[in-house]
Design an enzyme around this catalytic site. Sequence first.
Site, PDB file in Angstrom:
ATOM      1  N   LYS A   1       4.717  14.815 147.657  1.00 54.84           N
ATOM      2  CA  LYS A   1       4.983  14.991 149.087  1.00 54.84           C
ATOM      3  C   LYS A   1       4.067  16.089 149.602  1.00 54.84           C
ATOM      4  CE  LYS A   1       8.084  18.707 148.401  1.00 54.84           C
ATOM      5  NZ  LYS A   1       8.119  20.016 149.024  1.00 54.84           N
TER       6      LYS A   1
ATOM      7  N   HIS B   1      -0.434  19.445 134.368  1.00 51.20           N
ATOM      8  CA  HIS B   1      -1.761  19.094 134.893  1.00 51.20           C
ATOM      9  C   HIS B   1      -2.837  20.030 134.341  1.00 51.20           C
ATOM     10  CE1 HIS B   1      -0.114  16.241 137.791  1.00 51.20           C
ATOM     11  NE2 HIS B   1      -1.351  15.873 138.039  1.00 51.20           N
TER      12      HIS B   1
END
Lengths: 279, 185
Positions: free
Chosen positions: B102, B37
Amino acid sequence: MREICASKITEVVRKLCIDANCYLPQDIKDRIIQCRKEESWGTAQEILDRIIENYEIADTVPQPICQDTGVACVFLEIGQDVHICGDLQEAVNEGVKQGYRDGYLRKSVVGDPLNRVNTGDNTPAMLYTEIVPGDSLKITVAPKGFGSENMSQIKMLRPSDGVEGVKAFVTKVVEEAGPNPCPPIVVGVGIGGTFDKAAYLAKKALMRSTDERNADPYYADLEQELLEKINALGIGPQGFGGKTTALCVNIEKFPTHIAGLPVAVNINCHVTRHKSEVL
Amino acid sequence: MAIKITAPLSREEARKLKSGDSVLISGVIYTARDAAHKRLCELADKGQELPLDIKDSIIYYVGPTPAKEGQAIGSAGPTTSYRMDAYSPTLIRLGETGMIGKGKRGPEVIAAMKEHGAVYFGAIGGCGALLSKCIKKAEVIAYDDLGAEAIRRLEVEDFPVVVVIDSEGNNLYEKGKADYLSSIK
Protein backbone atom coordinates in the site's frame (compact mmCIF):
# COMPACT_ATOMS: atom_id res chain seq x y z
CA MET A 1 -1.17 7.80 50.73
CA ARG A 2 -2.70 4.99 48.69
CA GLU A 3 -0.61 1.98 47.74
CA ILE A 4 -0.85 0.30 44.34
CA CYS A 5 1.09 -2.87 43.65
CA ALA A 6 3.31 -3.01 40.55
CA SER A 7 1.88 -6.46 39.80
CA LYS A 8 -1.59 -4.91 39.46
CA ILE A 9 -0.19 -2.49 36.87
CA THR A 10 1.30 -5.43 34.93
CA GLU A 11 -2.07 -7.18 34.91
CA VAL A 12 -3.93 -4.10 33.63
CA VAL A 13 -1.33 -3.23 30.96
CA ARG A 14 -1.45 -6.83 29.72
CA LYS A 15 -5.22 -6.70 29.29
CA LEU A 16 -5.24 -3.23 27.74
CA CYS A 17 -2.64 -4.27 25.12
CA ILE A 18 -4.85 -7.15 23.99
CA ASP A 19 -8.17 -5.29 24.11
CA ALA A 20 -6.87 -2.14 22.41
CA ASN A 21 -5.54 -4.20 19.50
CA CYS A 22 -8.71 -6.24 18.95
CA TYR A 23 -11.59 -3.88 19.70
CA LEU A 24 -11.80 -0.57 17.85
CA PRO A 25 -13.17 2.28 20.04
CA GLN A 26 -16.89 2.92 19.50
CA ASP A 27 -16.39 6.59 18.54
CA ILE A 28 -14.09 5.58 15.67
CA LYS A 29 -16.59 2.98 14.46
CA ASP A 30 -19.35 5.59 14.57
CA ARG A 31 -17.24 8.09 12.60
CA ILE A 32 -16.42 5.49 9.93
CA ILE A 33 -20.12 4.62 9.55
CA GLN A 34 -21.06 8.30 9.35
CA CYS A 35 -18.36 8.99 6.74
CA ARG A 36 -19.59 5.99 4.72
CA LYS A 37 -23.06 7.56 4.63
CA GLU A 38 -21.63 10.88 3.44
CA GLU A 39 -19.24 9.38 0.86
CA SER A 40 -20.35 9.75 -2.76
CA TRP A 41 -17.41 8.13 -4.60
CA GLY A 42 -17.99 4.46 -5.48
CA THR A 43 -14.49 3.08 -4.84
CA ALA A 44 -14.38 4.94 -1.54
CA GLN A 45 -17.71 3.47 -0.47
CA GLU A 46 -16.47 -0.05 -1.21
CA ILE A 47 -13.28 0.45 0.80
CA LEU A 48 -15.18 1.88 3.78
CA ASP A 49 -17.48 -1.18 3.66
CA ARG A 50 -14.42 -3.46 3.81
CA ILE A 51 -13.01 -1.45 6.71
CA ILE A 52 -16.28 -1.93 8.61
CA GLU A 53 -16.30 -5.64 7.80
CA ASN A 54 -12.70 -5.88 9.04
CA TYR A 55 -13.31 -4.42 12.49
CA GLU A 56 -16.43 -6.57 12.83
CA ILE A 57 -14.32 -9.71 12.18
CA ALA A 58 -11.70 -8.50 14.68
CA ASP A 59 -14.45 -7.97 17.28
CA THR A 60 -15.99 -11.39 16.75
CA VAL A 61 -12.97 -13.72 16.58
CA PRO A 62 -11.40 -11.72 18.44
CA GLN A 63 -8.15 -10.98 16.61
CA PRO A 64 -5.98 -7.93 15.91
CA ILE A 65 -7.74 -5.35 13.72
CA CYS A 66 -4.43 -4.71 11.95
CA GLN A 67 -1.26 -6.82 11.80
CA ASP A 68 0.78 -3.80 12.84
CA THR A 69 -0.04 -4.06 16.52
CA GLY A 70 2.40 -1.23 17.02
CA VAL A 71 4.77 -0.07 19.66
CA ALA A 72 2.95 0.05 22.99
CA CYS A 73 2.58 3.70 23.97
CA VAL A 74 1.65 3.64 27.65
CA PHE A 75 0.42 6.79 29.36
CA LEU A 76 0.22 6.90 33.13
CA GLU A 77 -1.57 9.66 35.00
CA ILE A 78 -0.30 9.06 38.51
CA GLY A 79 -2.13 10.69 41.40
CA GLN A 80 0.33 12.50 43.66
CA ASP A 81 -1.11 10.62 46.66
CA VAL A 82 -0.32 7.21 45.17
CA HIS A 83 2.64 5.12 46.21
CA ILE A 84 3.62 2.35 43.79
CA CYS A 85 5.10 -0.73 45.45
CA GLY A 86 7.72 -2.23 43.16
CA ASP A 87 9.45 -1.11 39.96
CA LEU A 88 7.00 0.84 37.82
CA GLN A 89 8.90 0.68 34.54
CA GLU A 90 9.53 -3.03 34.92
CA ALA A 91 5.85 -3.59 35.74
CA VAL A 92 4.72 -1.80 32.57
CA ASN A 93 7.19 -3.67 30.35
CA GLU A 94 6.17 -6.99 31.89
CA GLY A 95 2.53 -6.14 31.07
CA VAL A 96 3.45 -5.38 27.47
CA LYS A 97 5.46 -8.59 27.21
CA GLN A 98 2.61 -10.72 28.55
CA GLY A 99 -0.07 -8.92 26.52
CA TYR A 100 1.80 -9.23 23.22
CA ARG A 101 2.56 -12.90 23.92
CA ASP A 102 -0.85 -13.98 25.21
CA GLY A 103 -2.81 -11.85 22.73
CA TYR A 104 -0.96 -13.22 19.67
CA LEU A 105 0.15 -9.70 18.82
CA ARG A 106 3.06 -8.91 16.54
CA LYS A 107 6.42 -8.11 18.05
CA SER A 108 7.51 -5.03 16.17
CA VAL A 109 10.28 -3.49 18.26
CA VAL A 110 14.01 -3.55 17.47
CA GLY A 111 16.37 -3.05 20.38
CA ASP A 112 18.60 -0.57 18.59
CA PRO A 113 17.50 1.90 15.89
CA LEU A 114 20.59 1.30 13.74
CA ASN A 115 21.61 -2.28 14.52
CA ARG A 116 17.99 -3.45 14.36
CA VAL A 117 17.55 -6.77 16.16
CA ASN A 118 13.98 -7.56 17.23
CA THR A 119 13.60 -7.64 21.03
CA GLY A 120 11.16 -10.54 20.58
CA ASP A 121 8.58 -9.39 23.12
CA ASN A 122 7.61 -5.90 21.89
CA THR A 123 9.31 -4.20 24.82
CA PRO A 124 10.24 -1.63 25.80
CA ALA A 125 7.03 0.35 25.96
CA MET A 126 7.04 4.06 25.11
CA LEU A 127 6.23 5.17 28.62
CA TYR A 128 4.87 8.62 29.45
CA THR A 129 4.09 9.66 33.00
CA GLU A 130 2.26 12.67 34.37
CA ILE A 131 1.74 13.52 38.01
CA VAL A 132 -1.82 14.68 38.66
CA PRO A 133 -3.80 15.56 41.82
CA GLY A 134 -5.62 12.76 43.66
CA ASP A 135 -5.00 9.14 44.63
CA SER A 136 -5.88 7.22 41.48
CA LEU A 137 -3.82 5.88 38.61
CA LYS A 138 -5.07 6.09 35.03
CA ILE A 139 -3.42 3.72 32.57
CA THR A 140 -3.89 4.18 28.84
CA VAL A 141 -2.41 1.85 26.24
CA ALA A 142 -2.29 3.19 22.68
CA PRO A 143 -0.62 0.77 20.24
CA LYS A 144 0.97 2.92 17.52
CA GLY A 145 1.44 1.57 14.03
CA PHE A 146 4.30 2.97 12.01
CA GLY A 147 2.72 3.27 8.56
CA SER A 148 1.07 6.39 9.90
CA GLU A 149 3.78 7.32 12.43
CA ASN A 150 6.30 7.57 9.56
CA MET A 151 4.12 10.18 7.85
CA SER A 152 4.16 12.51 10.86
CA GLN A 153 6.09 15.80 10.84
CA ILE A 154 7.05 18.69 13.08
CA LYS A 155 7.92 22.28 12.18
CA MET A 156 9.07 25.30 14.12
CA LEU A 157 6.96 28.01 12.51
CA ARG A 158 7.55 31.73 13.07
CA PRO A 159 4.98 33.61 15.15
CA SER A 160 4.33 35.75 12.05
CA ASP A 161 3.22 32.59 10.18
CA GLY A 162 0.17 32.60 12.48
CA VAL A 163 -2.89 30.43 12.10
CA GLU A 164 -2.61 30.49 8.30
CA GLY A 165 0.86 28.98 8.59
CA VAL A 166 -0.50 26.25 10.85
CA LYS A 167 -3.31 25.42 8.42
CA ALA A 168 -0.91 25.31 5.46
CA PHE A 169 1.54 23.04 7.31
CA VAL A 170 -1.07 20.55 8.57
CA THR A 171 -2.66 20.31 5.12
CA LYS A 172 0.75 19.89 3.46
CA VAL A 173 1.67 17.01 5.81
CA VAL A 174 -1.55 15.14 4.97
CA GLU A 175 -1.19 15.82 1.24
CA GLU A 176 2.40 14.58 1.17
CA ALA A 177 1.43 11.46 3.11
CA GLY A 178 -1.24 10.69 0.47
CA PRO A 179 -2.10 6.96 0.45
CA ASN A 180 0.79 5.87 2.73
CA PRO A 181 -0.77 6.11 6.22
CA CYS A 182 -3.89 4.05 5.28
CA PRO A 183 -6.51 6.80 4.98
CA PRO A 184 -9.05 7.57 6.31
CA ILE A 185 -6.78 8.95 9.01
CA VAL A 186 -7.10 10.70 12.34
CA VAL A 187 -4.92 13.79 12.55
CA GLY A 188 -3.40 14.79 15.89
CA VAL A 189 -2.02 18.33 16.00
CA GLY A 190 0.11 19.81 18.79
CA ILE A 191 0.55 23.58 18.76
CA GLY A 192 2.88 25.47 21.12
CA GLY A 193 5.18 24.38 23.92
CA THR A 194 8.68 23.38 22.83
CA PHE A 195 9.94 21.10 20.03
CA ASP A 196 9.30 17.94 22.08
CA LYS A 197 6.21 19.22 23.88
CA ALA A 198 4.45 19.90 20.57
CA ALA A 199 5.08 16.30 19.46
CA TYR A 200 3.77 14.99 22.78
CA LEU A 201 0.63 17.14 22.44
CA ALA A 202 0.05 15.80 18.94
CA LYS A 203 0.26 12.23 20.20
CA LYS A 204 -2.09 12.98 23.11
CA ALA A 205 -4.53 14.60 20.68
CA LEU A 206 -4.91 11.22 18.96
CA MET A 207 -6.30 9.77 22.16
CA ARG A 208 -9.14 12.24 22.51
CA SER A 209 -12.52 10.86 21.42
CA THR A 210 -13.55 11.94 17.94
CA ASP A 211 -16.87 13.04 19.48
CA GLU A 212 -15.17 15.61 21.62
CA ARG A 213 -14.02 18.99 20.26
CA ASN A 214 -11.33 21.21 21.78
CA ALA A 215 -12.79 23.00 24.82
CA ASP A 216 -11.64 26.36 23.40
CA PRO A 217 -14.17 27.39 20.69
CA TYR A 218 -11.40 29.04 18.62
CA TYR A 219 -9.54 25.72 18.41
CA ALA A 220 -12.76 23.73 17.98
CA ASP A 221 -13.49 25.84 14.89
CA LEU A 222 -9.94 25.35 13.66
CA GLU A 223 -10.34 21.55 14.01
CA GLN A 224 -13.47 21.69 11.87
CA GLU A 225 -11.90 23.97 9.27
CA LEU A 226 -8.83 21.75 8.97
CA LEU A 227 -11.01 18.65 8.61
CA GLU A 228 -12.88 20.30 5.73
CA LYS A 229 -9.64 21.41 4.05
CA ILE A 230 -8.16 17.91 4.34
CA ASN A 231 -11.31 16.27 3.00
CA ALA A 232 -11.25 18.64 0.03
CA LEU A 233 -7.87 17.22 -1.05
CA GLY A 234 -9.54 14.25 -2.76
CA ILE A 235 -7.09 11.60 -1.49
CA GLY A 236 -9.92 9.42 -0.15
CA PRO A 237 -9.85 5.99 1.50
CA GLN A 238 -6.56 4.21 0.66
CA GLY A 239 -5.68 7.09 -1.66
CA PHE A 240 -7.95 5.89 -4.49
CA GLY A 241 -9.94 9.15 -4.46
CA GLY A 242 -12.93 10.31 -2.45
CA LYS A 243 -14.07 12.64 0.27
CA THR A 244 -13.12 10.58 3.31
CA THR A 245 -9.42 11.35 3.75
CA ALA A 246 -9.66 12.13 7.47
CA LEU A 247 -12.17 11.03 10.09
CA CYS A 248 -11.24 13.74 12.51
CA VAL A 249 -8.71 16.47 13.40
CA ASN A 250 -7.86 16.88 17.10
CA ILE A 251 -5.75 19.80 18.30
CA GLU A 252 -4.02 20.18 21.66
CA LYS A 253 -2.27 23.45 22.52
CA PHE A 254 0.10 24.82 25.16
CA PRO A 255 1.71 28.19 25.99
CA THR A 256 4.95 28.80 24.11
CA HIS A 257 7.94 31.17 23.83
CA ILE A 258 7.59 34.73 22.46
CA ALA A 259 9.83 33.72 19.54
CA GLY A 260 8.18 30.45 18.60
CA LEU A 261 5.23 28.61 17.10
CA PRO A 262 5.98 24.86 17.14
CA VAL A 263 3.49 22.68 15.24
CA ALA A 264 3.54 18.89 15.25
CA VAL A 265 1.31 16.63 13.18
CA ASN A 266 0.99 13.03 14.32
CA ILE A 267 -1.04 10.82 12.00
CA ASN A 268 -3.03 7.72 12.88
CA CYS A 269 -4.77 5.42 10.42
CA HIS A 270 -8.43 4.41 10.69
CA VAL A 271 -7.29 1.81 13.23
CA THR A 272 -6.95 4.46 15.95
CA ARG A 273 -6.56 2.36 19.07
CA HIS A 274 -6.45 3.32 22.71
CA LYS A 275 -7.91 1.85 25.85
CA SER A 276 -7.83 3.10 29.43
CA GLU A 277 -8.47 1.86 32.92
CA VAL A 278 -8.48 3.76 36.20
CA LEU A 279 -7.11 2.10 39.32
CA MET B 1 -16.27 -7.30 -11.92
CA ALA B 2 -13.02 -8.63 -10.52
CA ILE B 3 -10.44 -10.36 -12.72
CA LYS B 4 -9.26 -13.72 -11.37
CA ILE B 5 -5.57 -14.51 -11.71
CA THR B 6 -3.34 -17.35 -10.58
CA ALA B 7 0.05 -16.94 -8.95
CA PRO B 8 2.84 -17.45 -10.03
CA LEU B 9 2.07 -14.76 -12.61
CA SER B 10 3.83 -14.69 -15.98
CA ARG B 11 5.19 -11.42 -17.41
CA GLU B 12 2.72 -11.76 -20.24
CA GLU B 13 -0.25 -12.02 -17.83
CA ALA B 14 1.14 -9.20 -15.70
CA ARG B 15 1.25 -6.91 -18.73
CA LYS B 16 -2.48 -7.52 -19.39
CA LEU B 17 -3.49 -6.02 -16.04
CA LYS B 18 -4.40 -2.35 -16.05
CA SER B 19 -4.35 0.31 -13.35
CA GLY B 20 -7.73 0.37 -11.58
CA ASP B 21 -8.54 -3.30 -12.22
CA SER B 22 -9.98 -5.20 -9.26
CA VAL B 23 -8.18 -8.53 -9.05
CA LEU B 24 -8.62 -11.73 -7.03
CA ILE B 25 -5.39 -13.68 -6.62
CA SER B 26 -5.31 -17.43 -6.03
CA GLY B 27 -2.26 -19.67 -5.81
CA VAL B 28 1.16 -19.30 -4.22
CA ILE B 29 2.65 -15.96 -3.19
CA TYR B 30 5.52 -15.05 -0.84
CA THR B 31 5.83 -12.58 2.01
CA ALA B 32 8.80 -10.29 2.48
CA ARG B 33 9.26 -6.85 4.00
CA ASP B 34 12.17 -4.60 4.97
CA ALA B 35 14.69 -6.98 6.55
CA ALA B 36 13.98 -9.90 4.18
CA HIS B 37 14.29 -7.64 1.13
CA LYS B 38 17.66 -6.45 2.37
CA ARG B 39 18.88 -10.04 2.72
CA LEU B 40 17.49 -11.11 -0.67
CA CYS B 41 19.28 -8.26 -2.40
CA GLU B 42 22.54 -9.00 -0.59
CA LEU B 43 22.33 -12.56 -1.94
CA ALA B 44 21.48 -11.29 -5.41
CA ASP B 45 24.43 -8.88 -5.35
CA LYS B 46 26.74 -11.80 -4.60
CA GLY B 47 25.12 -13.85 -7.36
CA GLN B 48 23.85 -16.44 -4.89
CA GLU B 49 20.61 -18.39 -5.07
CA LEU B 50 17.53 -16.91 -3.39
CA PRO B 51 15.49 -18.97 -0.89
CA LEU B 52 12.34 -18.54 -3.00
CA ASP B 53 11.45 -19.06 -6.63
CA ILE B 54 11.62 -15.46 -7.76
CA LYS B 55 10.63 -16.11 -11.39
CA ASP B 56 7.03 -14.98 -11.98
CA SER B 57 6.58 -14.47 -8.25
CA ILE B 58 4.20 -12.16 -6.43
CA ILE B 59 5.62 -10.79 -3.20
CA TYR B 60 3.30 -9.54 -0.49
CA TYR B 61 4.70 -6.88 1.83
CA VAL B 62 3.33 -8.13 5.14
CA GLY B 63 4.44 -9.05 8.63
CA PRO B 64 1.53 -11.03 10.08
CA THR B 65 0.55 -11.42 13.71
CA PRO B 66 1.11 -14.94 15.14
CA ALA B 67 -1.59 -17.49 14.25
CA LYS B 68 -3.87 -18.73 17.00
CA GLU B 69 -4.74 -22.41 17.26
CA GLY B 70 -6.79 -23.36 14.19
CA GLN B 71 -5.78 -20.32 12.13
CA ALA B 72 -3.54 -20.53 9.05
CA ILE B 73 -2.13 -17.11 9.85
CA GLY B 74 -2.87 -14.15 12.14
CA SER B 75 -3.94 -10.73 10.88
CA ALA B 76 -2.15 -10.04 7.62
CA GLY B 77 -2.69 -6.70 5.90
CA PRO B 78 -0.18 -4.83 3.71
CA THR B 79 2.66 -2.63 4.97
CA THR B 80 3.76 0.63 3.33
CA SER B 81 5.65 -0.16 0.14
CA TYR B 82 8.08 2.73 -0.35
CA ARG B 83 10.45 1.16 2.18
CA MET B 84 11.02 -1.64 -0.34
CA ASP B 85 11.79 0.79 -3.21
CA ALA B 86 15.54 0.39 -2.81
CA TYR B 87 15.24 -3.38 -3.35
CA SER B 88 12.32 -3.92 -5.74
CA PRO B 89 14.13 -3.10 -9.01
CA THR B 90 16.64 -5.90 -8.31
CA LEU B 91 13.88 -8.43 -7.62
CA ILE B 92 11.87 -7.34 -10.66
CA ARG B 93 14.96 -7.79 -12.81
CA LEU B 94 15.33 -11.32 -11.40
CA GLY B 95 11.75 -12.26 -12.29
CA GLU B 96 9.30 -10.84 -9.74
CA THR B 97 6.11 -9.89 -11.59
CA GLY B 98 3.85 -8.63 -8.82
CA MET B 99 4.12 -6.71 -5.56
CA ILE B 100 1.31 -6.31 -3.04
CA GLY B 101 1.47 -3.43 -0.59
CA LYS B 102 0.00 0.00 0.00
CA GLY B 103 1.16 3.53 -0.67
CA LYS B 104 3.33 5.28 -3.21
CA ARG B 105 6.25 3.82 -5.21
CA GLY B 106 9.38 5.59 -6.38
CA PRO B 107 10.30 6.31 -10.02
CA GLU B 108 13.06 3.67 -9.98
CA VAL B 109 10.51 0.94 -9.19
CA ILE B 110 8.05 2.14 -11.83
CA ALA B 111 10.87 2.24 -14.42
CA ALA B 112 11.78 -1.40 -13.63
CA MET B 113 8.10 -2.41 -13.83
CA LYS B 114 7.80 -0.85 -17.29
CA GLU B 115 11.05 -2.32 -18.53
CA HIS B 116 10.49 -5.91 -17.38
CA GLY B 117 6.67 -6.18 -17.09
CA ALA B 118 5.49 -6.15 -13.49
CA VAL B 119 2.49 -4.77 -11.60
CA TYR B 120 1.99 -3.13 -8.24
CA PHE B 121 -1.15 -4.21 -6.41
CA GLY B 122 -2.73 -2.43 -3.46
CA ALA B 123 -4.48 -4.35 -0.68
CA ILE B 124 -6.56 -2.46 1.87
CA GLY B 125 -4.28 -1.17 4.61
CA GLY B 126 -5.58 -1.72 8.13
CA CYS B 127 -7.78 -4.66 7.12
CA GLY B 128 -5.51 -7.42 8.39
CA ALA B 129 -8.30 -9.44 10.00
CA LEU B 130 -10.39 -9.48 6.81
CA LEU B 131 -7.49 -10.25 4.45
CA SER B 132 -6.26 -13.14 6.61
CA LYS B 133 -9.42 -15.07 5.70
CA CYS B 134 -8.13 -15.44 2.11
CA ILE B 135 -4.86 -17.01 3.24
CA LYS B 136 -5.38 -20.75 3.48
CA LYS B 137 -1.86 -21.88 4.34
CA ALA B 138 1.32 -20.20 5.56
CA GLU B 139 4.75 -21.68 6.00
CA VAL B 140 8.03 -19.99 6.92
CA ILE B 141 10.59 -20.86 4.24
CA ALA B 142 13.48 -18.56 5.18
CA TYR B 143 14.86 -16.19 7.81
CA ASP B 144 12.92 -17.61 10.74
CA ASP B 145 15.09 -15.45 13.00
CA LEU B 146 13.30 -12.36 11.67
CA GLY B 147 10.03 -13.37 13.35
CA ALA B 148 7.16 -11.48 11.71
CA GLU B 149 9.57 -10.44 8.96
CA ALA B 150 10.49 -14.00 7.93
CA ILE B 151 9.75 -15.09 4.35
CA ARG B 152 6.57 -17.13 4.19
CA ARG B 153 5.06 -19.13 1.38
CA LEU B 154 1.33 -18.42 1.31
CA GLU B 155 -1.46 -20.26 -0.40
CA VAL B 156 -4.17 -17.72 -1.13
CA GLU B 157 -7.68 -17.97 -2.47
CA ASP B 158 -9.41 -14.98 -4.08
CA PHE B 159 -7.14 -12.54 -2.30
CA PRO B 160 -8.60 -9.10 -3.14
CA VAL B 161 -6.33 -6.39 -4.54
CA VAL B 162 -6.50 -3.46 -6.94
CA VAL B 163 -3.93 -2.75 -9.63
CA VAL B 164 -2.48 0.57 -8.45
CA ILE B 165 0.38 0.89 -10.97
CA ASP B 166 0.42 -1.18 -14.14
CA SER B 167 3.32 -2.19 -16.39
CA GLU B 168 2.83 0.97 -18.45
CA GLY B 169 3.20 3.17 -15.39
CA ASN B 170 -0.46 4.25 -15.13
CA ASN B 171 -1.12 5.17 -11.51
CA LEU B 172 -4.46 4.87 -9.69
CA TYR B 173 -3.30 7.18 -6.89
CA GLU B 174 -3.07 10.00 -9.44
CA LYS B 175 -6.07 9.07 -11.57
CA GLY B 176 -8.47 8.17 -8.73
CA LYS B 177 -7.90 11.47 -6.98
CA ALA B 178 -8.13 13.50 -10.21
CA ASP B 179 -11.34 11.71 -11.31
CA TYR B 180 -12.96 12.25 -7.92
CA LEU B 181 -12.02 15.94 -7.83
CA SER B 182 -13.35 16.54 -11.33
CA SER B 183 -16.59 14.72 -10.42
CA ILE B 184 -17.39 17.21 -7.65
CA LYS B 185 -16.57 20.36 -9.63
